[in-house]
Write a protein that holds these residues in place. Sequence first.
Motif, PDB file in Angstrom:
ATOM      1  N   MET A   6      42.986  27.443  42.951  1.00  0.00           N
ATOM      2  CA  MET A   6      41.770  27.551  43.869  1.00  0.00           C
ATOM      3  C   MET A   6      41.592  29.227  44.331  1.00  0.00           C
ATOM      4  SD  MET A   6      42.185  23.950  46.311  1.00  0.00           S
ATOM      5  CE  MET A   6      41.094  24.945  47.625  1.00  0.00           C
ATOM      6  N   LEU A   7      42.804  29.546  44.567  1.00  0.00           N
ATOM      7  CA  LEU A   7      42.694  31.180  45.206  1.00  0.00           C
ATOM      8  C   LEU A   7      42.396  31.868  43.810  1.00  0.00           C
ATOM      9  CD1 LEU A   7      43.048  33.030  47.618  1.00  0.00           C
ATOM     10  CD2 LEU A   7      45.773  33.227  46.738  1.00  0.00           C
ATOM     11  N   LEU A   8      42.767  31.794  42.836  1.00  0.00           N
ATOM     12  CA  LEU A   8      42.373  32.496  41.639  1.00  0.00           C
ATOM     13  C   LEU A   8      40.990  32.116  41.287  1.00  0.00           C
ATOM     14  CD1 LEU A   8      43.000  34.405  39.419  1.00  0.00           C
ATOM     15  CD2 LEU A   8      43.874  32.468  38.032  1.00  0.00           C
ATOM     16  N   ALA A   9      40.456  31.143  41.348  1.00  0.00           N
ATOM     17  CA  ALA A   9      39.095  30.630  41.097  1.00  0.00           C
ATOM     18  C   ALA A   9      38.177  31.404  42.237  1.00  0.00           C
ATOM     19  CB  ALA A   9      38.811  29.252  40.958  1.00  0.00           C
ATOM     20  N   LEU A  10      38.536  31.526  43.300  1.00  0.00           N
ATOM     21  CA  LEU A  10      37.869  32.211  44.579  1.00  0.00           C
ATOM     22  C   LEU A  10      37.601  33.691  44.069  1.00  0.00           C
ATOM     23  CD1 LEU A  10      36.555  32.087  47.215  1.00  0.00           C
ATOM     24  CD2 LEU A  10      38.822  33.051  48.072  1.00  0.00           C
ATOM     25  N   PHE A  11      38.782  34.483  43.401  1.00  0.00           N
ATOM     26  CA  PHE A  11      38.421  36.012  43.213  1.00  0.00           C
ATOM     27  C   PHE A  11      37.600  36.100  41.872  1.00  0.00           C
ATOM     28  CE2 PHE A  11      42.389  36.472  45.724  1.00  0.00           C
ATOM     29  CZ  PHE A  11      41.976  37.638  46.442  1.00  0.00           C
ATOM     30  N   VAL A  12      37.642  35.006  41.057  1.00  0.00           N
ATOM     31  CA  VAL A  12      36.850  35.032  39.710  1.00  0.00           C
ATOM     32  C   VAL A  12      35.319  34.693  40.261  1.00  0.00           C
ATOM     33  CG1 VAL A  12      36.387  33.742  37.634  1.00  0.00           C
ATOM     34  CG2 VAL A  12      38.818  34.134  38.332  1.00  0.00           C
ATOM     35  N   ALA A  13      35.266  33.906  40.988  1.00  0.00           N
ATOM     36  CA  ALA A  13      33.928  33.435  41.464  1.00  0.00           C
ATOM     37  C   ALA A  13      33.228  34.373  42.287  1.00  0.00           C
ATOM     38  CB  ALA A  13      33.697  32.003  41.975  1.00  0.00           C
ATOM     39  N   VAL A  14      33.856  34.826  43.308  1.00  0.00           N
ATOM     40  CA  VAL A  14      33.237  35.830  44.447  1.00  0.00           C
ATOM     41  C   VAL A  14      33.754  37.207  44.463  1.00  0.00           C
ATOM     42  CG1 VAL A  14      33.051  35.779  47.110  1.00  0.00           C
ATOM     43  CG2 VAL A  14      33.397  33.655  45.860  1.00  0.00           C
ATOM     44  N   GLY A  15      34.934  37.465  43.796  1.00  0.00           N
ATOM     45  CA  GLY A  15      35.399  38.658  43.661  1.00  0.00           C
ATOM     46  C   GLY A  15      34.806  39.681  42.471  1.00  0.00           C
ATOM     47  N   SER A  16      35.332  40.823  42.288  1.00  0.00           N
ATOM     48  CA  SER A  16      34.739  41.750  41.341  1.00  0.00           C
ATOM     49  C   SER A  16      35.022  41.221  40.062  1.00  0.00           C
ATOM     50  CB  SER A  16      35.200  42.987  41.606  1.00  0.00           C
ATOM     51  OG  SER A  16      34.639  43.470  43.044  1.00  0.00           O
ATOM     52  N   GLY A  17      34.156  40.402  39.473  1.00  0.00           N
ATOM     53  CA  GLY A  17      34.388  39.526  38.281  1.00  0.00           C
ATOM     54  C   GLY A  17      34.450  40.467  37.097  1.00  0.00           C
ATOM     55  N   LEU A  18      33.392  41.053  36.848  1.00  0.00           N
ATOM     56  CA  LEU A  18      33.410  41.960  35.832  1.00  0.00           C
ATOM     57  C   LEU A  18      34.172  43.161  35.768  1.00  0.00           C
ATOM     58  CD1 LEU A  18      29.300  41.975  35.407  1.00  0.00           C
ATOM     59  CD2 LEU A  18      31.127  40.825  33.959  1.00  0.00           C
ATOM     60  N   TYR A  19      34.315  43.909  36.867  1.00  0.00           N
ATOM     61  CA  TYR A  19      35.237  44.823  36.958  1.00  0.00           C
ATOM     62  C   TYR A  19      36.881  44.552  36.581  1.00  0.00           C
ATOM     63  CZ  TYR A  19      37.529  49.021  38.933  1.00  0.00           C
ATOM     64  OH  TYR A  19      38.321  49.996  39.120  1.00  0.00           O
ATOM     65  N   ALA A  20      37.091  43.140  37.143  1.00  0.00           N
ATOM     66  CA  ALA A  20      38.348  42.757  37.180  1.00  0.00           C
ATOM     67  C   ALA A  20      38.719  42.486  35.662  1.00  0.00           C
ATOM     68  CB  ALA A  20      38.643  41.328  37.959  1.00  0.00           C
ATOM     69  N   THR A  21      37.656  41.807  35.123  1.00  0.00           N
ATOM     70  CA  THR A  21      37.763  41.580  33.523  1.00  0.00           C
ATOM     71  C   THR A  21      38.054  42.727  32.931  1.00  0.00           C
ATOM     72  OG1 THR A  21      36.459  39.631  33.698  1.00  0.00           O
ATOM     73  CG2 THR A  21      36.626  40.491  31.455  1.00  0.00           C
ATOM     74  N   GLU A  22      37.250  43.703  33.059  1.00  0.00           N
ATOM     75  CA  GLU A  22      37.633  45.020  32.257  1.00  0.00           C
ATOM     76  C   GLU A  22      39.026  45.594  32.474  1.00  0.00           C
ATOM     77  OE1 GLU A  22      36.001  49.649  32.381  1.00  0.00           O
ATOM     78  OE2 GLU A  22      34.984  48.181  33.675  1.00  0.00           O
ATOM     79  N   ARG A  23      39.532  45.590  33.999  1.00  0.00           N
ATOM     80  CA  ARG A  23      40.806  45.890  34.297  1.00  0.00           C
ATOM     81  C   ARG A  23      41.767  44.966  33.495  1.00  0.00           C
ATOM     82  NH1 ARG A  23      38.416  49.208  35.453  1.00  0.00           N
ATOM     83  NH2 ARG A  23      39.783  49.964  33.647  1.00  0.00           N
ATOM     84  N   LEU A  24      41.580  43.909  33.285  1.00  0.00           N
ATOM     85  CA  LEU A  24      42.578  43.025  32.367  1.00  0.00           C
ATOM     86  C   LEU A  24      42.726  43.466  31.015  1.00  0.00           C
ATOM     87  CD1 LEU A  24      44.244  40.625  32.312  1.00  0.00           C
ATOM     88  CD2 LEU A  24      42.319  39.163  31.779  1.00  0.00           C
ATOM     89  N   PHE A  25      41.374  43.588  30.394  1.00  0.00           N
ATOM     90  CA  PHE A  25      41.633  43.795  28.795  1.00  0.00           C
ATOM     91  C   PHE A  25      42.077  45.272  28.466  1.00  0.00           C
ATOM     92  CE2 PHE A  25      39.206  40.231  28.933  1.00  0.00           C
ATOM     93  CZ  PHE A  25      39.723  39.347  27.806  1.00  0.00           C
ATOM     94  N   VAL A  26      41.419  46.351  29.449  1.00  0.00           N
ATOM     95  CA  VAL A  26      41.894  47.638  29.261  1.00  0.00           C
ATOM     96  C   VAL A  26      43.347  47.862  29.599  1.00  0.00           C
ATOM     97  CG1 VAL A  26      41.318  49.708  30.135  1.00  0.00           C
ATOM     98  CG2 VAL A  26      39.554  48.553  29.630  1.00  0.00           C
TER      99      VAL A  26
END
Length: 562
Positions: free
Chosen positions: A300-320
């Motif tokens: 639930m907490l992780l889904a909150l960050f994915v949905a409401v947080g900086s999703g695109l920026y965080a995805t870039e941080r993950l892969f880079v």
Amino acid sequence: MQAKTDAPIDPPIISLPIETHDQGFYDGFSRAVTIPSKIIVSLIIMWAIFFPVRASETLQVANSTIIASFSWWYVYLVAFLMFACAVLAVFPQSGRLRIGAQDEKPEFSRFSWFAMLFGAGIGIGMLTYAIGEPMSHFATNPQIIEGSLQAETAAAVRPAYVYTFLHWGFSAWATYALVGLAIGYVSYRRGLPLTIRSALVPIFGQNMSGLSGHLVDIVAVVATILGVAVTMGLGVEQFVAGLARLGVGDWLLDAEGSSSNSAIVVALIILVGASTLSALSGVGKGIKWLSNLNMGLSFMLLALFVAVGSGLYATERLFVGLWDYVTHLIPTMLTLYDDEGDAVSQAMMQWQLDWSVFYWAWWIAFAPFVGMFIARISRGRTIREYVLGVVMVPSLMCFVWMAFAGGTAIDLELSGAAAGSIINTGISDQLYATLAVMLDPGVALIVSALVVLLLMTYLVTSVDSAILIVNTINGAGETEGTRRYHILFWGAALAFVVGSMLILGGIEAIRITMIIGALPFSVVLLLMAVSILKAVIFDLVRKRHGVPTTAEACAGWHPGSN
């Protein structure tokens, strides 16, 4: 004794008698392990409570001398453990060997196995460091210290994630994997007791039945208690910070914004009390129920960050971040900063002591606990599947958490939305501060309450599981016999270790004590790595000459049979 054969190599040892008491208070326990372990932990507690000034001075000296002197040992040991795991998984002959009989099927489905590894990979550290660590390295890391990057800028983000992933990635989980493999391989393949000393039988043989084996298990128990104490210390501080965010009372924090002594005592009574009750209920009741609750709240907490947080920026941080981590893994893992007499080199060495060396010692101290748990759930897996699963799956989950939670916090600071409210607060409060910026006040309050609940359940499951593992080690790998009063002792001992150290010098005091306490077990860990390599190599030689390698095969085999 093993019978001599005409083959160039004998069958493996399939029996390791360990003397346990058969009546009274220590029924089912090895008194030679349990009593010294309790004495050592009790002495640490009394030292901190009755001699606080001397304890504080000793820890300061240890921090500047002992720990700095052994930083190289921790750095290179963890690198070797990861190399050993890779070798065992990559080579086809060793990778095909099973943790159990060669035709044995896994006890748990792959989905259930991955789910339990996920549960082991996400915990108190994730809640504290998912934002705290990327944010800390965003503010200071070796490149910033040497002046090649400016702190708290977009350019500082990529190296921040290199170091974050370094500390929570393959190195950490290879340490756990090595311990679990060394124990599980000889326990489920050769029928030896499920305890730490059994992992060294391929080197030292039946000597592990006596004093040498007792010392190994004692060191493992003390390391486990100190490793769990660090986790509890972090959790208590974040638990108190969460209660303060919820408006429970000003008495929770002192004038400097840290947890007050009263808050520490109250938090420990609540958390350790719940942990002890859960441990008394056993694995099938309290621990299982709380683990399921942990899983649901975590998603639930992780889904909150994915949905409401900086999703695109965080995805870039993950892969880079993954790319940078993998391509820089070897140099960052093997780099050792030395004091060359100037301020920059001293600062870089201190940074490594505060972060990398602290983590390596923490993972080593936690390895008996997590390793035995992983061994317990991995019976029937091949070595290759085991290593890849244990190292990759939890690491990736840690990376996802760090990217989405930490990435959101960094993005809020870079955009100016946070206005320094996240980076300028203490590490225990940064998750709550991020939620306060990211959500409406009412929603943030509700989510913060859920985080406090999640913290409590993680602390309870970590502590009660550790108590049960400690009792398993003390019981020579068995779970039968009297347990209730020993569970109460270890629960109280953990509360006193954490409370005395937090009051003495905060989390820093627990950190230093744990790093020193992990040092003896680090030697055991090196021997475990050598032992599992020898066990696998010798089993491959045995298979080539038709000599049995499992307990079942050895039982019905005699020289000259095939």
